[in-house]
Design a protein around this motif. Structure first.
Motif, PDB file in Angstrom:
ATOM      1  N   TYR A 128       1.150 -16.656   0.879  1.00  0.00           N
ATOM      2  CA  TYR A 128       2.380 -15.742   0.676  1.00  0.00           C
ATOM      3  C   TYR A 128       3.192 -16.153  -0.403  1.00  0.00           C
ATOM      4  O   TYR A 128       3.977 -15.191  -0.964  1.00  0.00           O
ATOM      5  CB  TYR A 128       2.832 -15.701   1.935  1.00  0.00           C
ATOM      6  N   LEU A 129       3.234 -17.415  -0.717  1.00  0.00           N
ATOM      7  CA  LEU A 129       4.100 -17.749  -1.954  1.00  0.00           C
ATOM      8  C   LEU A 129       3.570 -17.174  -3.304  1.00  0.00           C
ATOM      9  O   LEU A 129       4.055 -16.482  -4.133  1.00  0.00           O
ATOM     10  CB  LEU A 129       3.977 -19.269  -2.257  1.00  0.00           C
ATOM     11  N   TYR A 130       1.971 -17.119  -3.237  1.00  0.00           N
ATOM     12  CA  TYR A 130       1.386 -16.260  -4.359  1.00  0.00           C
ATOM     13  C   TYR A 130       1.541 -15.005  -4.427  1.00  0.00           C
ATOM     14  O   TYR A 130       1.919 -14.294  -5.379  1.00  0.00           O
ATOM     15  CB  TYR A 130      -0.190 -16.606  -4.266  1.00  0.00           C
ATOM     16  N   LYS A 131       1.542 -14.208  -3.294  1.00  0.00           N
ATOM     17  CA  LYS A 131       1.876 -12.750  -3.173  1.00  0.00           C
ATOM     18  C   LYS A 131       3.110 -12.563  -3.317  1.00  0.00           C
ATOM     19  O   LYS A 131       3.505 -11.355  -4.357  1.00  0.00           O
ATOM     20  CB  LYS A 131       1.371 -12.412  -1.710  1.00  0.00           C
ATOM     21  N   ALA A 132       4.128 -13.403  -3.151  1.00  0.00           N
ATOM     22  CA  ALA A 132       5.479 -12.983  -3.526  1.00  0.00           C
ATOM     23  C   ALA A 132       5.947 -13.328  -4.941  1.00  0.00           C
ATOM     24  O   ALA A 132       6.591 -12.389  -5.502  1.00  0.00           O
ATOM     25  CB  ALA A 132       6.580 -13.791  -2.662  1.00  0.00           C
TER      26      ALA A 132
ATOM     27  N   GLN B 200       0.781  -1.187   0.152  1.00  0.00           N
ATOM     28  CA  GLN B 200       0.032   0.143   0.026  1.00  0.00           C
ATOM     29  C   GLN B 200       0.913   1.392  -0.121  1.00  0.00           C
ATOM     30  O   GLN B 200       0.522   2.446  -0.447  1.00  0.00           O
ATOM     31  CB  GLN B 200      -1.048   0.070   1.249  1.00  0.00           C
ATOM     32  N   LEU B 201       1.874   1.169   0.471  1.00  0.00           N
ATOM     33  CA  LEU B 201       3.131   2.247   0.426  1.00  0.00           C
ATOM     34  C   LEU B 201       3.935   2.431  -0.588  1.00  0.00           C
ATOM     35  O   LEU B 201       4.591   3.013  -0.734  1.00  0.00           O
ATOM     36  CB  LEU B 201       3.954   2.357   1.761  1.00  0.00           C
ATOM     37  N   GLU B 202       3.403   1.240  -1.597  1.00  0.00           N
ATOM     38  CA  GLU B 202       4.234   1.188  -3.019  1.00  0.00           C
ATOM     39  C   GLU B 202       5.858   0.982  -2.882  1.00  0.00           C
ATOM     40  O   GLU B 202       6.694   1.484  -3.530  1.00  0.00           O
ATOM     41  CB  GLU B 202       4.003   2.543  -3.762  1.00  0.00           C
ATOM     42  N   GLN B 203       6.072   0.400  -1.855  1.00  0.00           N
ATOM     43  CA  GLN B 203       7.394  -0.001  -1.520  1.00  0.00           C
ATOM     44  C   GLN B 203       7.415  -1.628  -1.631  1.00  0.00           C
ATOM     45  O   GLN B 203       7.606  -2.624  -0.903  1.00  0.00           O
ATOM     46  CB  GLN B 203       7.863   0.250  -0.115  1.00  0.00           C
ATOM     47  N   LEU B 204       7.477  -1.860  -3.006  1.00  0.00           N
ATOM     48  CA  LEU B 204       7.445  -3.449  -3.541  1.00  0.00           C
ATOM     49  C   LEU B 204       8.569  -4.175  -3.082  1.00  0.00           C
ATOM     50  O   LEU B 204       8.471  -5.252  -2.744  1.00  0.00           O
ATOM     51  CB  LEU B 204       7.275  -3.265  -4.866  1.00  0.00           C
ATOM     52  N   ASP B 205       9.853  -3.629  -2.984  1.00  0.00           N
ATOM     53  CA  ASP B 205      10.907  -4.515  -2.715  1.00  0.00           C
ATOM     54  C   ASP B 205      10.677  -5.010  -1.383  1.00  0.00           C
ATOM     55  O   ASP B 205      11.176  -6.182  -0.993  1.00  0.00           O
ATOM     56  CB  ASP B 205      12.153  -3.473  -2.885  1.00  0.00           C
ATOM     57  N   GLU B 206      10.418  -4.106  -0.249  1.00  0.00           N
ATOM     58  CA  GLU B 206      10.336  -4.434   0.965  1.00  0.00           C
ATOM     59  C   GLU B 206       8.900  -5.473   1.250  1.00  0.00           C
ATOM     60  O   GLU B 206       9.083  -6.519   1.883  1.00  0.00           O
ATOM     61  CB  GLU B 206       9.989  -3.174   1.946  1.00  0.00           C
ATOM     62  N   ALA B 207       7.927  -5.234   0.355  1.00  0.00           N
ATOM     63  CA  ALA B 207       6.812  -6.152   0.559  1.00  0.00           C
ATOM     64  C   ALA B 207       7.338  -7.402   0.018  1.00  0.00           C
ATOM     65  O   ALA B 207       6.664  -8.555   0.521  1.00  0.00           O
ATOM     66  CB  ALA B 207       5.636  -5.441  -0.369  1.00  0.00           C
ATOM     67  N   TYR B 208       7.915  -7.544  -1.099  1.00  0.00           N
ATOM     68  CA  TYR B 208       8.501  -8.882  -1.624  1.00  0.00           C
ATOM     69  C   TYR B 208       9.239  -9.609  -0.610  1.00  0.00           C
ATOM     70  O   TYR B 208       8.951 -10.657  -0.418  1.00  0.00           O
ATOM     71  CB  TYR B 208       9.089  -8.651  -2.849  1.00  0.00           C
TER      72      TYR B 208
END
Length: 255
Positions: A206-210, A179-187
């Motif tokens: 979480y495998l799916y989201k990753a 949501q904060l658009e920090q995709l590297d951290e999200a990954y």
């Protein structure tokens, strides 16, 4: 044929007499040395006994103090914290299952009618299991209220070995970073959540989201590996229903 000298026999020759005298002298010296060492040890103990007793006393106090702290302070605190958390937990559950979510999550965080909220539990009972669990509730409440910075802070403070809550907390941090658009951290947090514990609920989710975030970041081979794991290891999961589509996307991205 082997022979031996009979002990206690009377020495007959001058050499035997001399040997006997020397042997007796050596034995006497050994016993004398032992006596001297024993005497020195006794003297050391006598002169230092107050220090010895002090050390023993300190160890005993530490052990008894720990046991007393656990029985008379820690355990009552745990019970009191869980009792004080009941109302806030009730509001949280109502928020998850209800329609007026923001107001109910706010009640869960801040309390009502003189009852503690989860923020009070975190502050008042830090160091207890209830205080730790309250970090989870606070983090998830903030996540649902779209306060993503606070959600990350409190979910990061939560520690768990639980098969479900541990991964969900890490996955919640991943959701906040998306949501904060920090995709590297999200990954990174989605990968942690997937690897934290293996079960049929959180692992495929979480495998799916990753994998989905991995495709956006160009981590195509990793994404393909995640999707293939879902297909092979979790074929009955919700995420496995359309997994072939995502496997195809990942394969296409690699070509």
């Amino acid at each position: 044929m082997a022979t031996y000298k009979k002990r206690g026999g009377k020495p007959k020759t001058k050499a035997e007499k001399q040997s006997s005298i020397e042997e007796g002298s050596t034995t006497a010296e050994v016993f004398k040395s032992l006596d001297e060492n024993a005497s020195k040890t006794e003297q050391w103990v006598a002169s230092n006994q107050k220090y010895i007793f002090a050390i023993v006393g300190i160890v005993a106090v530490l052990v008894l103090g720990f046991l007393g702290y656990d029985k008379y302070i820690q355990q009552p605190n745990e019970r009191l914290a869980m009792n004080d958390m009941y109302s806030a937990q009730k509001h949280f559950n109502e928020a998850v299952n209800g329609t007026e979510q923001d107001s109910l999550f706010s009640l869960s965080l801040n309390g009502a009618d003189g009852k503690y909220g989860m923020l009070d539990i975190v502050d008042t009972y830090s160091g207890t299991k209830a205080g730790n669990l309250a970090n989870y509730y606070v983090g998830m409440a903030y996540l649902n209220m779209k306060d993503y910075v606070n959600a990350i802070e409190y979910l990061n403070a939560f520690e768990s070995t639980d098969d479900v809550l541990g991964p969900i907390a890490k996955g919640g941090i991943g959701d906040a970073f998306v949501q904060l658009e920090q995709l590297d951290e999200a990954y990174d947090y989605y990968v942690q959540a997937a690897n934290d514990r293996t079960n049929n609920y959180t692992t495929p989710m979480y495998l799916y989201k990753a994998g989905v975030i991995g495709l956006k970041l160009g981590k195509n081979s990793n994404a393909l590996s995640f999707f293939n794991t879902i297909k092979s290891d979790f074929p009955n999961s919700t995420e496995a229903k359309d997994i072939d589509v995502f496997i195809g996307k990942a394969q296409a991205a690699l070509n």
